[in-house]
Design a protein around this motif. Structure first.
Motif, PDB file in Angstrom:
ATOM      1  N   LEU A 129       9.008 -29.799  50.912  1.00  0.00           N
ATOM      2  CA  LEU A 129      10.323 -30.615  50.432  1.00  0.00           C
ATOM      3  C   LEU A 129      10.268 -32.057  50.122  1.00  0.00           C
ATOM      4  O   LEU A 129      10.774 -32.655  49.559  1.00  0.00           O
ATOM      5  N   THR A 130       8.994 -32.631  50.853  1.00  0.00           N
ATOM      6  CA  THR A 130       8.999 -34.145  50.914  1.00  0.00           C
ATOM      7  C   THR A 130       7.477 -34.782  50.522  1.00  0.00           C
ATOM      8  O   THR A 130       7.379 -35.757  50.028  1.00  0.00           O
ATOM      9  N   ASP A 131       6.394 -33.832  50.484  1.00  0.00           N
ATOM     10  CA  ASP A 131       5.011 -34.422  50.270  1.00  0.00           C
ATOM     11  C   ASP A 131       4.449 -34.037  48.877  1.00  0.00           C
ATOM     12  O   ASP A 131       5.183 -33.287  47.898  1.00  0.00           O
ATOM     13  N   TYR A 132       3.626 -34.734  48.332  1.00  0.00           N
ATOM     14  CA  TYR A 132       3.087 -34.534  47.130  1.00  0.00           C
ATOM     15  C   TYR A 132       2.139 -33.201  47.060  1.00  0.00           C
ATOM     16  O   TYR A 132       1.919 -32.774  48.058  1.00  0.00           O
ATOM     17  N   GLY A 133       1.895 -32.800  45.820  1.00  0.00           N
ATOM     18  CA  GLY A 133       1.116 -31.453  45.770  1.00  0.00           C
ATOM     19  C   GLY A 133      -0.212 -31.656  45.654  1.00  0.00           C
ATOM     20  O   GLY A 133      -0.683 -32.832  45.477  1.00  0.00           O
ATOM     21  N   GLY A 134      -0.956 -30.674  45.696  1.00  0.00           N
ATOM     22  CA  GLY A 134      -2.405 -30.919  45.521  1.00  0.00           C
ATOM     23  C   GLY A 134      -2.821 -31.263  43.934  1.00  0.00           C
ATOM     24  O   GLY A 134      -2.124 -31.072  43.350  1.00  0.00           O
ATOM     25  N   THR A 135      -4.076 -31.757  44.005  1.00  0.00           N
ATOM     26  CA  THR A 135      -4.240 -32.287  42.649  1.00  0.00           C
ATOM     27  C   THR A 135      -4.485 -31.095  41.532  1.00  0.00           C
ATOM     28  O   THR A 135      -4.118 -31.290  40.198  1.00  0.00           O
ATOM     29  N   ARG A 136      -4.753 -29.701  41.907  1.00  0.00           N
ATOM     30  CA  ARG A 136      -4.710 -28.735  41.044  1.00  0.00           C
ATOM     31  C   ARG A 136      -3.369 -27.931  40.986  1.00  0.00           C
ATOM     32  O   ARG A 136      -3.308 -27.061  40.063  1.00  0.00           O
ATOM     33  N   GLY A 137      -2.535 -28.006  41.955  1.00  0.00           N
ATOM     34  CA  GLY A 137      -1.329 -27.546  42.033  1.00  0.00           C
ATOM     35  C   GLY A 137      -1.479 -26.308  42.969  1.00  0.00           C
ATOM     36  O   GLY A 137      -2.568 -25.766  43.458  1.00  0.00           O
ATOM     37  N   SER A 138      -0.647 -25.465  42.999  1.00  0.00           N
ATOM     38  CA  SER A 138      -0.340 -24.201  43.906  1.00  0.00           C
ATOM     39  C   SER A 138      -1.343 -23.220  43.943  1.00  0.00           C
ATOM     40  O   SER A 138      -1.821 -22.691  42.866  1.00  0.00           O
ATOM     41  N   ARG A 142      -1.934 -20.357  40.857  1.00  0.00           N
ATOM     42  CA  ARG A 142      -3.255 -20.272  40.130  1.00  0.00           C
ATOM     43  C   ARG A 142      -3.885 -18.756  40.270  1.00  0.00           C
ATOM     44  O   ARG A 142      -4.621 -18.394  39.560  1.00  0.00           O
ATOM     45  N   ARG A 143      -3.902 -18.260  41.584  1.00  0.00           N
ATOM     46  CA  ARG A 143      -4.519 -17.055  41.984  1.00  0.00           C
ATOM     47  C   ARG A 143      -3.720 -15.903  41.010  1.00  0.00           C
ATOM     48  O   ARG A 143      -4.143 -15.058  40.267  1.00  0.00           O
ATOM     49  N   ARG A 148      -3.576 -12.263  36.067  1.00  0.00           N
ATOM     50  CA  ARG A 148      -2.739 -11.843  34.778  1.00  0.00           C
ATOM     51  C   ARG A 148      -3.788 -12.320  33.657  1.00  0.00           C
ATOM     52  O   ARG A 148      -3.872 -11.346  32.826  1.00  0.00           O
ATOM     53  N   PHE A 149      -4.817 -13.232  33.672  1.00  0.00           N
ATOM     54  CA  PHE A 149      -5.574 -13.352  32.507  1.00  0.00           C
ATOM     55  C   PHE A 149      -6.765 -12.369  32.654  1.00  0.00           C
ATOM     56  O   PHE A 149      -7.026 -11.864  31.761  1.00  0.00           O
ATOM     57  N   ALA A 150      -7.039 -11.903  33.684  1.00  0.00           N
ATOM     58  CA  ALA A 150      -8.141 -10.891  33.912  1.00  0.00           C
ATOM     59  C   ALA A 150      -7.372  -9.540  33.286  1.00  0.00           C
ATOM     60  O   ALA A 150      -8.297  -8.670  32.638  1.00  0.00           O
ATOM     61  N   GLU A 151      -6.125  -9.364  33.367  1.00  0.00           N
ATOM     62  CA  GLU A 151      -5.868  -8.012  32.483  1.00  0.00           C
ATOM     63  C   GLU A 151      -5.748  -8.082  31.230  1.00  0.00           C
ATOM     64  O   GLU A 151      -6.029  -6.996  30.477  1.00  0.00           O
ATOM     65  N   GLU A 152      -6.176  -9.264  30.418  1.00  0.00           N
ATOM     66  CA  GLU A 152      -6.458  -9.471  29.036  1.00  0.00           C
ATOM     67  C   GLU A 152      -7.793  -9.515  28.694  1.00  0.00           C
ATOM     68  O   GLU A 152      -8.194  -9.906  27.799  1.00  0.00           O
ATOM     69  N   GLY A 157     -11.802 -17.897  37.609  1.00  0.00           N
ATOM     70  CA  GLY A 157     -11.214 -18.065  38.917  1.00  0.00           C
ATOM     71  C   GLY A 157     -10.154 -19.202  38.816  1.00  0.00           C
ATOM     72  O   GLY A 157     -10.179 -19.776  37.948  1.00  0.00           O
ATOM     73  N   PRO A 158      -9.384 -19.237  40.146  1.00  0.00           N
ATOM     74  CA  PRO A 158      -8.425 -20.199  40.150  1.00  0.00           C
ATOM     75  C   PRO A 158      -8.806 -21.713  39.886  1.00  0.00           C
ATOM     76  O   PRO A 158      -8.070 -22.461  39.463  1.00  0.00           O
ATOM     77  N   ASP A 159     -10.145 -21.787  40.350  1.00  0.00           N
ATOM     78  CA  ASP A 159     -10.469 -23.143  39.968  1.00  0.00           C
ATOM     79  C   ASP A 159     -10.798 -23.698  38.488  1.00  0.00           C
ATOM     80  O   ASP A 159     -11.032 -24.857  38.297  1.00  0.00           O
ATOM     81  N   GLN A 160     -10.615 -22.650  37.605  1.00  0.00           N
ATOM     82  CA  GLN A 160     -10.616 -23.068  36.015  1.00  0.00           C
ATOM     83  C   GLN A 160      -9.204 -23.215  35.544  1.00  0.00           C
ATOM     84  O   GLN A 160      -8.823 -23.215  34.395  1.00  0.00           O
ATOM     85  N   ILE A 161      -8.188 -23.190  36.423  1.00  0.00           N
ATOM     86  CA  ILE A 161      -6.905 -23.570  35.990  1.00  0.00           C
ATOM     87  C   ILE A 161      -6.285 -24.809  36.802  1.00  0.00           C
ATOM     88  O   ILE A 161      -6.325 -24.866  37.965  1.00  0.00           O
TER      89      ILE A 161
END
Length: 459
Positions: A129-138, A142-143, A148-152, A157-161
């Motif tokens: 509730l108080t800190d900045y998020g990471g540069t790529r996000g949660s 991302r996982r 979901r992308f793999a299903e299509e 990998g998550p690092d490409q998101i």
């Protein structure tokens, strides 16, 4: 002249800066030196630039006027202006009738799941509730997206998101990363109006690509990319906005081949994907994210209030976009927003929610098409999913005139030319079938159409 003015307005050239030499600019723009000489002479006459003997041409030292997005091209009728439509839809009271808006009503959204996820986050660590998020996000979100992308058939990998503050911010970052003032961008005609609005802010040229029931016109695409040499093509491939069309597989393959051959990057906005009953072709899956960038968000299916978007792209581009997002937003999106989205997506209720929404939309499309048909408003096609109907007006009526008259009675409509770079869609209105419940809508539309017919405003 336009290229120089664009660079000055976008601060690419500042007061006193030296312009490219005549020969250099002629070579870069593929024109003759005499053309550049004439352009520079005209700009000197207008006071935009100054000639210095023996030192070339320089930007005039007068302080430039503040940049205004709405003034980036000649003034338009505000009833067919993308900014006007957006402002009316966003600023009108929540209880107002908004058949022209682009989102689902609150009672169509998974409010119960959102409340449960919020209660869970409230019991979490204080840092959330108080800190900045990471540069790529949660990482969790991302996982989930990678799964979901793999299903299509898009195996990344998550690092490409990269998670962003919204879908619009995702497109803005991509434009900042890949475009320079004076570049050309290809968008669908008709196509999503906020693409036009955003590109105006980036001071780039915009060219429309004819879009029909099977998707974009490949022959027109080939001719345009050869002549205009666009750097990007920005599009919806699934349940196209505003037409509701789905791209045909052969069309998708041909466009991707043409884009690759001409060095055009495709930015695929996949925001309506979850409304499809069955997946349709995706440029990103066909290309494997080589020359395609996938963007999206959860504002249509989950919450427009919880702002969270994403970019999926090749690894080296993601690295550059991460740095750009740090520079412009100091980190990724709100951890509260991303963890909230992740919690809802991870729960089994989200897929059930989508199944129910698709079922309700199927009925709403049929019922709304029948209602509008009685007024002479006929969908150009019946979409296989989603919540838009792209309807043709009878008797050559002008949709801008109808939108102005309907607004006076408290109904926000989306006239066709808002979506058209070539202003060739005045005979169309886009309707959101989930926002057509006002009991007086039919009567207001009928009155507006009669009044527009009497006024004789041509299409």
């Amino acid at each position: 002249m336009t290229a120089i003015r664009t660079r000055i307005a976008a601060r690419g050239l500042g007061p006193g800066d030296r312009l490219p030499s005549i020969r250099a600019l002629a070579a870069s723009m593929a024109v003759s030196p005499s053309t550049v000489v004439e352009a520079y002479d005209r700009l000197v006459a207008e006071g935009v630039i100054r000639a210095r003997r023996g030192a070339g041409f320089h930007v005039a030292t007068a302080e430039p006027a503040p940049f205004r997005v709405a003034a980036a091209e000649p003034s338009r009728d505000r009833a067919v202006d993308p900014f006007w439509v957006s402002r009316q839809s966003l600023d009108t009271e929540a209880s107002a009738s908004k058949p022209g808006c682009g989102w689902l009503p609150a009672d169509w959204m998974p409010v119960g799941a959102l409340r449960r996820a919020l209660r869970g986050l409230a019991r979490g660590a204080d840092a959330l509730l108080t800190d900045y998020g990471g540069t790529r996000g949660s990482p969790a979100l991302r996982r989930l997206l990678a799964g979901r992308f793999a299903e299509e058939g898009l195996a990344i990998g998550p690092d490409q998101i990269l998670l962003t503050g919204s879908g619009t911010q995702a497109i803005d970052l991509v434009c900042r990363f890949l475009l320079r003032p004076g570049d050309t961008v290809l968008i669908d005609d008709p196509g999503y109006f906020n693409f036009r609005a955003l590109l105006e802010a980036h001071r780039v040229g915009v060219v429309g690509l004819p879009y029909g029931p099977a998707g974009p016109d490949p022959a027109a695409f080939e001719a345009i990319v050869a002549s205009a040499r666009p750097r990007l093509y920005i599009t919806n491939s699934a349940l196209h906005n505003p037409t509701g069309a789905t791209i045909a597989p052969a069309t998708a393959h041909r466009l991707l081949n043409l884009a690759t051959a001409h060095g055009v990057t495709i930015v695929e906005d996949d925001i309506f994907a979850d409304f499809e009953p069955d997946p349709s072709p995706r440029y990103a899956a066909l290309d494997g994210l080589d020359r395609v960038v996938r963007i999206g968000s959860f504002s249509k299916t989950l919450s427009a209030s919880v702002r969270c978007g994403y970019v999926a792209a090749r690894p080296d581009w993601i690295e550059g976009l991460v740095d750009l997002q740090v520079a412009t937003a100091f980190g990724g999106p709100s951890p509260v927003a991303t963890d909230l989205v992740a919690a809802v997506l991870a729960g089994g209720g989200y897929r059930k929610h989508l199944d129910e929404v698709r079922r309700r939309l199927s009925g709403a499309r049929r019922a709304t098409a029948q209602r509008l048909g009685r007024l002479g408003l006929v969908p150009a096609l019946m979409p296989r999913g989603g919540f838009y109907l792209w309807c043709r007006l009878p008797d050559g009526l002008d949709s801008a005139a109808i939108a102005r008259l309907a607004l006076a009675e408290g109904h926000v409509l989306a006239p066709g030319n808002v979506f058209s770079v070539s202003n060739s869609a005045a005979a169309f209105l886009r309707f959101n079938v989930t926002q057509c419940g006002a009991p007086d809508l039919d009567a207001v539309l009928a009155r507006a159409m009669r009044a527009a017919a009497r006024s004789g405003e041509p299409v």
